[in-house]
Design an enzyme around this catalytic site. Sequence first.
Site, PDB file in Angstrom:
ATOM      1  N   SER A   1       2.784   0.261   3.901  1.00  0.00           N
ATOM      2  CA  SER A   1       3.058  -0.285   2.785  1.00  0.00           C
ATOM      3  C   SER A   1       4.825  -0.349   2.489  1.00  0.00           C
ATOM      4  CB  SER A   1       2.523   0.351   1.593  1.00  0.00           C
ATOM      5  OG  SER A   1       2.634  -0.640   0.549  1.00  0.00           O
TER       6      SER A   1
ATOM      7  N   GLU B   1      -6.102  -6.969   3.392  1.00  0.00           N
ATOM      8  CA  GLU B   1      -5.008  -6.221   2.629  1.00  0.00           C
ATOM      9  C   GLU B   1      -4.908  -6.949   1.104  1.00  0.00           C
ATOM     10  OE1 GLU B   1      -2.573  -4.481   3.832  1.00  0.00           O
ATOM     11  OE2 GLU B   1      -2.372  -4.729   5.837  1.00  0.00           O
TER      12      GLU B   1
ATOM     13  N   HIS C   1      -5.609  -2.854   1.560  1.00  0.00           N
ATOM     14  CA  HIS C   1      -4.304  -2.285   2.248  1.00  0.00           C
ATOM     15  C   HIS C   1      -4.165  -0.870   2.015  1.00  0.00           C
ATOM     16  CE1 HIS C   1       0.384  -2.300   1.987  1.00  0.00           C
ATOM     17  NE2 HIS C   1       0.307  -1.911   0.795  1.00  0.00           N
TER      18      HIS C   1
END
Length: 541
Positions: free
Chosen positions: A191, A325, A446
């Site tokens: 991330s 995601e 995600h």
Amino acid sequence: MSDIVTVEVAQGKLRGREATTKSGVTYYSFQGIPYAKSPVGPLRFKAPQPADCWNGVRDALVEGPMCAQMELFKKEFKGEEDCLYLNIYTPKLPGESNGFLHAVMVWIHGGGFSIGDGNSWIYGPDYLVAEGVVLVTINYRLGPLGFLSTGDSVIPGNNGLKDQVMALRWVQQNVAQFGGDPGNVTIFGSSSGGSCVHFHMLSAMSEGLFHHAISQSGSAMNSWAMDEDPQRLAFHLGEVLGCRTNDSVILAEFLRATPIRRIMEALDKVKQKEVQFRGKCLFTPVIERGRVEGEEAFLEESPVDLMNQGRFHKVPLITGITSHEGLIMLKEILMNPQQLELYNKNFEQLVRRILRIVKVNDNQLKIAARKIKQFYFGDRPLCQDTLLEYVDLNTDVLFVFPIYMHLKRHLLHSTFPVYCYRFSFDGKLAYLKNLLALTQYPGVCHADEIGYLFRVGHMDHDLDPTSPEVKTRTRLVKMWTNFAKTGCPTPKKDWLVNVIWRPTEYEERWYLNIDTELSIQQHLNKERICFWEDIFRSLEE
């Protein structure tokens, strides 16, 4: 005590301890090591300074405090300003390397540049250390402390990234004492941590500090990873706190004198006004518009320009995404269902926000929004029945397309291998899906792959060793540590990793699909990527 071990680093002696993984492998743990001076008082908003020395033996038995932040769900203040500490986990008793040094993996945690820490409750070292690497996890300044910028030399910005550089320099100087090889360091993150990895590939400050890179679901080219107007945000924060000024020196003095808790608690008010321009991430990396005399700048040009000119550190790279995601964006909808209706009625505003585009005219935006809505939703409204289409839209805009654009430029200029992946295994160790209570939706959210690299405390299930979760975890750890050791994730086939991961090429976009089984595939989300290339071409005309 027999399980206490001592190591000498540049600043003094450290007392660590012997530990055991869940599977019974012995390793050595050193936690809460200061890698920089405490960034408090006059050092708030300043670049990090080298750590002080100490006398005697310092305990490295517990983790340092997390950096000051607002808790994700309860919105409560937690952490401290004095937070520049790292943790080292090594498979070999320090001082007994017998000339052999282990590959080093330095983890940069994610959390939108505003939350998180490198501590072992989430990033337990068990699986990685058991594969024979030295793992380093770090804390770095977050939110305004790490990323506020006045857009000039008063507070140039990027202090959180400069903290990471300081940690990497500390590793270079000291990791051999822990049996780690300073000439074989892999930086990896997910991330915003994955974006940080890319930023280090672009920064002169980071040159020579790492030799391989793994960027999971992040790039400096993500729309949420950079702020092009940090000055406005900095002065807005001051205004919310009661300092209305356009003088950077006055603002900096005011903010240094304001209790950190007050600053962090003001962020919610700032976000209410700014979110339409900045999406979810407020204080993020910037292009430094001013330099403090005698100090290095981290980033003085845009990532796109640097990538276009091939001015980045050429090292072997793994980069990739999870299959869905955009599931991360459903938490907002679940907590505030009327948001869907607002987005449906004002789709252009949604498009402006998720694309972070403020320089296009209303007509361009209207045309683009109409095309985007048709492509993802057809004639259906944005509603509960089209949530998975909303997930696809966010997957592409926030992650897949920016990483594709990054790769397109990278592959033109580097001859080192680039390994691409999609993590598609939707299993019980899904980190963020479990944390956000989204398990009713299909697909891999995600940051879900974190649960397959680290021993995550709240998901420490006793799994059947033959389960697909354990198989996937063992595979992922093996490939990541192979890459850290050799620069190649699959040097040979075996019963576990039964494919050779083919590097991607400019024309032949190969990637590894990581599911119940591994498979080499081509041209990830090709139709959706072509659509976005057309959209951005039309916005630039």
